[in-house]
Design a protein around this motif. Sequence first.
Motif, short mmCIF file in Angstrom:
data_model
loop_
_atom_site.label_atom_id
_atom_site.label_comp_id
_atom_site.label_asym_id
_atom_site.label_seq_id
_atom_site.Cartn_x
_atom_site.Cartn_y
_atom_site.Cartn_z
N ASN A 1 76.32 95.98 9.13
CA ASN A 1 75.51 95.32 10.09
C ASN A 1 75.67 93.85 10.01
O ASN A 1 74.62 93.03 10.60
CB ASN A 1 74.12 95.79 10.05
N GLN B 1 83.50 91.46 10.04
CA GLN B 1 82.41 92.35 10.01
C GLN B 1 82.49 93.28 9.03
O GLN B 1 83.58 93.74 8.56
CB GLN B 1 82.47 93.02 11.50
N GLY C 1 75.39 89.68 20.80
CA GLY C 1 74.92 90.83 20.58
C GLY C 1 74.36 91.74 21.69
O GLY C 1 74.60 93.02 21.87
N LEU D 1 73.62 92.33 12.96
CA LEU D 1 73.75 93.30 13.90
C LEU D 1 72.68 94.18 14.07
O LEU D 1 71.93 94.51 13.00
CB LEU D 1 75.10 93.65 14.12
N GLY D 2 72.31 94.57 15.30
CA GLY D 2 71.29 95.70 15.56
C GLY D 2 69.86 95.45 15.80
O GLY D 2 69.11 96.11 15.97
N ILE E 1 74.48 100.28 15.93
CA ILE E 1 75.53 99.58 16.13
C ILE E 1 76.69 100.65 16.64
O ILE E 1 76.95 101.46 15.74
CB ILE E 1 75.93 98.86 14.98
N ALA F 1 71.56 91.24 18.12
CA ALA F 1 72.10 90.19 16.81
C ALA F 1 71.28 89.00 16.89
O ALA F 1 70.98 88.48 17.52
CB ALA F 1 73.78 89.86 16.99
N CYS G 1 74.06 96.10 20.99
CA CYS G 1 73.24 96.28 19.75
C CYS G 1 72.22 95.15 19.56
O CYS G 1 71.18 95.45 18.67
CB CYS G 1 74.12 96.42 18.68
#
Length: 312
Positions: A164, A161, A186, A80-81, A99, A193, A191
């Motif tokens: 990240n 999760q 994402g 993520l991010g 995130i 992904a 954020c």
Amino acid sequence: MFFYKKRNVHGLLLLDKPKGISSNNALQKVKIIFNAKKAGYVGTLDPLATGMLPICFGESTKFSHYLMQSNKRYHVIAKLGEKTSTFDSDGVVIQKRPILFDSLKLISSINEFIGTINQMPSMYSAIKYKGLPLYKYARKGLNVQRKTRKIIIHDIYSVHQEKNLIEFKILCSKGTYIRTLIDDLGEKLGCGAHVIFLRRLQVASYCNNQLITLPSLYTLKNENNINNIDFFKKIDSLLMPVDSPISFLPRICLSTQKSYNFALGQTVKLNFNIKDGLVRVIEERKKFIGLGEIKQGKLLIPYRLISTHAAN
């Protein structure tokens, strides 16, 4: 090194594709090991991805499209991010964002993907445009207009999760691009992904414990003299039957005489009523001879026959 004439090999191998090579590269390695004349794989896996890659040999290729139509199951881990150019870790990071979502937002966003949805294939896919796969245009910096495709996400489960990273398993229809799904998720989460791990666990009803690895094939090759016919017997024993891709269809058994007529392309009359549709046709000595279509509950019409020389 002796060069031998390519062999007529028939059947299905469930290869555990390793990370770092293309599906076609994996296919060519397997073809060389089996010294096979004809083979093809079902369902492209990216170089990043591992797992189930069905390889059909010889007469089994006649039925491979039935596997193409089947559902697939994957295990995926995404970071993520960060949004990347290819939607996976093989690409370059093109955007970074914080995130900020909570667990409720995560679950609601995932639930939005379950069911029939429209998906836009990535430019880094094997879909062809004017004879060339899209990824070849993408590597030149070109963007081709694409149409969305209807896909079905049957289930997304075992969601976890941690910081990240997000991990889950997914059961989906043919034509689903997991990288695109992760990129879309994402964006919903705000954020970005991308995929960092992808493994195909299942195609149709085939299970993960039926997989054969490339190293195990090479081990067999090294343990046996390549000139020894026993080596080919060993690796051929790893193959599933020619009709394995259509094992979900009902089967009917014919007498030797009716099998002979059917194999010549003749319509065969049946003595008992069977529901109309496609069936696997087996000769009474248990030999698969082809795909037939039942009509009017009593006529068996040849639909797709295999070569009389094909092994069963």
